[in-house]
Design an enzyme around this catalytic site. Structure first.
Site, short mmCIF file in Angstrom:
data_model
loop_
_atom_site.label_atom_id
_atom_site.label_comp_id
_atom_site.label_asym_id
_atom_site.label_seq_id
_atom_site.Cartn_x
_atom_site.Cartn_y
_atom_site.Cartn_z
N TYR A 54 10.55 11.17 -113.29
CA TYR A 54 9.37 11.14 -112.40
C TYR A 54 8.97 9.73 -112.42
CZ TYR A 54 9.39 16.21 -113.17
OH TYR A 54 9.43 17.66 -113.36
N HIS A 113 16.85 18.56 -117.71
CA HIS A 113 16.36 18.85 -116.51
C HIS A 113 17.06 19.78 -115.70
CE1 HIS A 113 13.13 16.37 -113.99
NE2 HIS A 113 13.28 17.91 -113.42
P1 NAP Z 1 2.43 22.22 -107.42
O1 NAP Z 1 1.91 22.12 -108.64
O2 NAP Z 1 2.96 23.41 -106.68
O3 NAP Z 1 1.56 21.51 -106.11
C1 NAP Z 1 1.06 20.28 -106.24
C2 NAP Z 1 0.14 20.22 -105.10
O4 NAP Z 1 -0.88 21.18 -105.24
C3 NAP Z 1 -0.56 18.75 -105.07
O5 NAP Z 1 -0.69 18.35 -103.65
C4 NAP Z 1 -2.13 19.15 -105.69
O6 NAP Z 1 -2.98 18.31 -104.88
C5 NAP Z 1 -2.15 20.82 -105.09
N1 NAP Z 1 -3.11 21.43 -105.70
C6 NAP Z 1 -3.21 21.62 -107.18
N2 NAP Z 1 -4.16 22.39 -107.67
C7 NAP Z 1 -4.63 22.58 -106.40
C8 NAP Z 1 -5.89 23.37 -106.30
N3 NAP Z 1 -6.75 23.87 -107.24
N4 NAP Z 1 -6.52 23.43 -104.91
C9 NAP Z 1 -5.78 22.81 -103.89
N5 NAP Z 1 -4.58 22.27 -103.93
C10 NAP Z 1 -4.17 22.28 -105.44
O7 NAP Z 1 3.91 21.26 -107.46
P2 NAP Z 1 4.78 20.48 -108.27
O8 NAP Z 1 4.16 19.09 -108.73
O9 NAP Z 1 6.09 20.46 -107.61
O10 NAP Z 1 4.91 21.42 -109.38
C11 NAP Z 1 4.22 21.09 -110.81
C12 NAP Z 1 4.89 20.38 -111.77
O11 NAP Z 1 6.16 21.16 -112.24
C13 NAP Z 1 5.40 19.24 -111.47
O12 NAP Z 1 4.35 18.24 -111.43
C14 NAP Z 1 6.65 18.83 -112.74
O13 NAP Z 1 5.64 18.46 -113.96
C15 NAP Z 1 6.91 20.25 -112.87
N6 NAP Z 1 8.34 20.56 -111.86
C16 NAP Z 1 9.66 20.61 -112.69
C17 NAP Z 1 10.78 20.67 -111.84
C18 NAP Z 1 12.00 20.76 -112.80
O14 NAP Z 1 13.32 20.77 -111.88
N7 NAP Z 1 11.86 21.21 -113.94
C19 NAP Z 1 10.69 20.51 -110.57
C20 NAP Z 1 9.48 20.47 -109.72
C21 NAP Z 1 8.41 20.25 -110.48
P3 NAP Z 1 -3.62 17.00 -105.90
O15 NAP Z 1 -2.63 16.66 -106.50
O16 NAP Z 1 -4.27 16.34 -104.62
O17 NAP Z 1 -4.65 17.55 -106.66
#
Ligand code: NAP
Length: 284
Positions: A54, A113
């Protein structure tokens, strides 16, 4: 905040944590992200997920700033080694770099990962060595289907696989069919990433969005809190939403406390049905 054992015999970890993919790594937005993470930690979302991938390590530095000065034992820090670095030596070096960037002596869990070209045997041996050396408290994997989990489990000698981090949200429920039951049987924590579909949350105008809004209204809460409550309803599951805005952080923390009624669960099952057949493991 509601917590459960992280894998078989693992420590109690709050069911909702915080992700850091795509977290801003410069300027005022970075400061906001640090504050948001810190507020989330204060609200109990002490499981902070990051990765060397990241922002090319800069997200780990953001985490380092957010946790600076906090009692380390209160936190549950997770990072991940990139498959291209995941040789026996490379995994250990990558972990050292992550520790430096985060300003901590150990990680609570360290994950591969996703599976890459390097033999899994070297990676799993390195992860076990890191546990023995006190650099990590537990080891895990990410984006592993059952066959990969079985292979990895056959390679570890003294430290079990604590977690498998996989894509899991309302419209991507495939892991409930095969991967989650395997993890539950084997004491592996199932950490669901992208719980809001990485910006693809059901729109309020869609049938699913309307169902979420109706349930949220019954609980006087928001649809994202309802989604999180659904995603952590099953034993052994955790969710790691990423949120940069304080209002989002607060709603996500409430999701961990929300208990859905039978009627809510039935409405969500109808709006976001489990796939009828097994497919390949979905990834982001
Ligand atoms: P996510 O958590 O599904 O979505 C993030 C989005 O949702 C952001 O735009 C955020 O906006 C918004 N959001 C969060 N809370 C909200 C709420 N209460 N109301 C409205 N909108 C909201 O996406 P992600 O970042 O892909 O997944 C989460 C985490 O999982 C990652 O950050 C990472 O640490 C991990 N991940 C791991 C892998 C892997 O391969 N292991 C892959 C993808 C992700 P704001 O930021 O503007 O608040």
């Amino acid at each position: 905040m509601r917590a459960r054992a992280f894998g078989g015999g693992g420590p109690a970890v709050p069911v909702v944590g915080q992700g850091t993919w795509d977290v801003p790594t410069s300027g005022a937005a970075r400061d906001d992200a640090v504050r948001a993470l810190r507020e989330g930690i204060e609200l109990g979302m002490v499981h902070v997920d990051t990765a060397e991938m990241y922002g090319n390590g800069r997200a780990e530095e953001v985490v380092g700033e957010a946790i600076a000065g906090l009692p380390r034992e209160r936190l549950f820090l997770v990072s991940k080694v990139l498959p291209e670095n995941a040789t026996f030596e490379g995994t250990q070096r990558a972990c050292e770099r992550s520790l430096r960037r985060m300003g901590t002596d150990y990680l609570d869990c360290y994950l591969l990962h996703w599976r890459g070209a390097h033999p899994l045997e070297g990676t799993m041996r390195a992860l076990e060595r890191l546990v023995d050396d006190g650099k990590i408290r537990s080891l895990g994997v990410s984006n592993f289907d059952v066959a990969d989990l079985e292979e990895a489990a056959g390679l570890v000698r003294s430290h079990p696989i604590a977690c498998n981090q996989v894509l899991y949200n309302l419209t991507e429920r495939g892991i409930e069919r095969r991967v989650l039951p395997y993890c539950a049987r084997n004491g592996i924590a199932l950490v669901g990433y992208s719980p809001f579909g990485q910006g693809g949350f059901p729109s309020p105008a869609s049938a699913g969005g309307r169902a979420l809004a109706a349930i949220a209204a019954r609980h006087d809460d928001g649809p994202y809190a309802v989604a999180l409550a659904f995603l952590v309803r099953l034993a052994g599951t955790f969710a790691i939403p990423k949120a940069a805005r304080p209002a989002h952080v607060r709603e996500n923390a409430r999701g961990a406390a929300l208990t859905l009624a039978e009627r809510d669960l039935a409405d969500l099952e109808a709006a976001f049905p489990l796939p009828a057949t097994d497919g390949p493991l979905a990834t982001a």
